[in-house]
Design an enzyme around this catalytic site. Structure first.
Site, short mmCIF file in Angstrom:
data_model
loop_
_atom_site.label_atom_id
_atom_site.label_comp_id
_atom_site.label_asym_id
_atom_site.label_seq_id
_atom_site.Cartn_x
_atom_site.Cartn_y
_atom_site.Cartn_z
N ARG A 285 44.91 -37.57 -12.77
CA ARG A 285 44.05 -37.23 -11.63
C ARG A 285 42.78 -38.08 -11.64
O ARG A 285 42.02 -38.06 -12.61
CB ARG A 285 43.68 -35.75 -11.72
CG ARG A 285 42.67 -35.30 -10.72
CD ARG A 285 42.20 -33.88 -11.01
NE ARG A 285 41.20 -33.50 -10.04
CZ ARG A 285 40.28 -32.59 -10.25
NH1 ARG A 285 40.23 -31.96 -11.40
NH2 ARG A 285 39.41 -32.31 -9.32
N GLU B 250 29.04 -24.00 -20.88
CA GLU B 250 29.68 -24.54 -19.67
C GLU B 250 29.73 -26.06 -19.78
O GLU B 250 28.70 -26.68 -20.08
CB GLU B 250 28.88 -24.13 -18.44
CG GLU B 250 29.38 -24.70 -17.15
CD GLU B 250 28.48 -24.37 -15.96
OE1 GLU B 250 28.68 -24.97 -14.90
OE2 GLU B 250 27.57 -23.51 -16.09
N TYR C 232 37.70 -38.98 -14.15
CA TYR C 232 38.08 -38.16 -15.30
C TYR C 232 38.67 -38.93 -16.47
O TYR C 232 38.95 -38.35 -17.51
CB TYR C 232 39.05 -37.07 -14.85
CG TYR C 232 38.47 -36.15 -13.81
CD1 TYR C 232 37.52 -35.21 -14.16
CD2 TYR C 232 38.83 -36.26 -12.48
CE1 TYR C 232 36.95 -34.36 -13.20
CE2 TYR C 232 38.28 -35.42 -11.51
CZ TYR C 232 37.34 -34.49 -11.89
OH TYR C 232 36.79 -33.66 -10.95
N ALA D 28 36.63 -26.24 -10.46
CA ALA D 28 36.19 -25.86 -9.11
C ALA D 28 35.74 -24.39 -9.03
O ALA D 28 34.89 -24.05 -8.22
CB ALA D 28 37.30 -26.12 -8.10
N ARG E 210 27.77 -35.60 -7.44
CA ARG E 210 28.93 -35.46 -6.57
C ARG E 210 28.56 -34.64 -5.33
O ARG E 210 27.39 -34.49 -5.02
CB ARG E 210 30.08 -34.83 -7.36
CG ARG E 210 30.46 -35.74 -8.56
CD ARG E 210 31.61 -35.23 -9.35
NE ARG E 210 32.82 -35.23 -8.53
CZ ARG E 210 33.93 -34.60 -8.89
NH1 ARG E 210 33.97 -33.93 -10.02
NH2 ARG E 210 34.99 -34.62 -8.12
N HIS F 180 31.31 -29.86 -18.04
CA HIS F 180 31.95 -30.61 -16.95
C HIS F 180 32.08 -32.05 -17.40
O HIS F 180 31.16 -32.60 -18.03
CB HIS F 180 31.13 -30.51 -15.67
CG HIS F 180 31.01 -29.11 -15.17
ND1 HIS F 180 32.03 -28.46 -14.53
CD2 HIS F 180 29.99 -28.22 -15.29
CE1 HIS F 180 31.65 -27.23 -14.25
NE2 HIS F 180 30.41 -27.05 -14.72
N PRO G 2 41.22 -24.93 -13.08
CA PRO G 2 42.23 -25.57 -12.23
C PRO G 2 42.16 -27.09 -12.24
O PRO G 2 41.08 -27.69 -12.28
CB PRO G 2 41.93 -25.02 -10.84
CG PRO G 2 40.53 -24.52 -10.89
CD PRO G 2 40.30 -24.09 -12.30
N ASN G 3 43.34 -27.66 -12.21
CA ASN G 3 43.60 -29.10 -12.09
C ASN G 3 43.27 -29.89 -13.35
O ASN G 3 43.56 -31.09 -13.39
CB ASN G 3 42.87 -29.69 -10.88
CG ASN G 3 43.33 -29.04 -9.60
OD1 ASN G 3 44.52 -28.92 -9.35
ND2 ASN G 3 42.38 -28.58 -8.79
N ASN H 97 35.21 -24.96 -19.11
CA ASN H 97 35.16 -25.83 -17.94
C ASN H 97 35.96 -25.10 -16.86
O ASN H 97 37.19 -25.23 -16.80
CB ASN H 97 35.75 -27.22 -18.22
CG ASN H 97 35.60 -28.15 -17.05
OD1 ASN H 97 35.34 -27.73 -15.93
ND2 ASN H 97 35.78 -29.44 -17.29
#
Length: 139
Positions: free
Chosen positions: A18, A96, A23, A75, A105, A98, A10-11, A72
């Protein structure tokens, strides 16, 4: 020829718009085009969805006939037992990734339901995290 798919959650369709301070300003399509040019001997595919079930479906479809999956889950990494179970259930190795350093964070981002069943985890190197994951499958 190695067959590798990048699956984004998502996103991530909003990359370039964004939170560019986290990012970056490059869209994922722009980045993906450069990666495909850099690795012409790899059959690279890309899939993105904001919907958890669609990500699980894609993992299940690709999880038995690809050489690698770069995931990725965004969330969903921190909330989805279902995606974690899908990674565990398939045969294709998953890395995985990110874009940001999730450990730098919010605390809820320190938990991953994917990591325990992934081939590896790459985070904090911006979009280069994806390229490092691809390299792990071809070297």
């Amino acid at each position: 020829m190695k067959k590798i798919i990048i699956i984004n959650g998502p996103n991530l369709n909003l990359l370039g718009k964004r939170e560019p301070n986290i990012y970056g300003s490059l869209t994922f399509t722009e980045f993906f085009d450069t990666v495909k040019e850099k690795y012409p001997n790899v059959a690279l595919e890309y899939f993105q969805s904001n919907i958890e079930g669609e990500l699980i479906d894609k993992l299940q479809v690709c999880g038995f006939n690809y050489d690698g999956i770069v995931l990725n889950a965004a969330a969903y990494t921190h909330t989805s037992v279902g995606i974690g179970d899908a990674v565990k259930a398939i045969e294709t190795p998953v890395v995985e990734v990110h874009i940001s350093n999730t450990f730098g964070r919010e605390e809820f981002r320190h938990q991953s339901y994917i990591s325990a069943n992934a081939k590896g985890v790459i985070l904090g190197f911006g979009l280069q995290s994806y390229e490092l994951a691809i390299q792990s499958f071809i070297k």
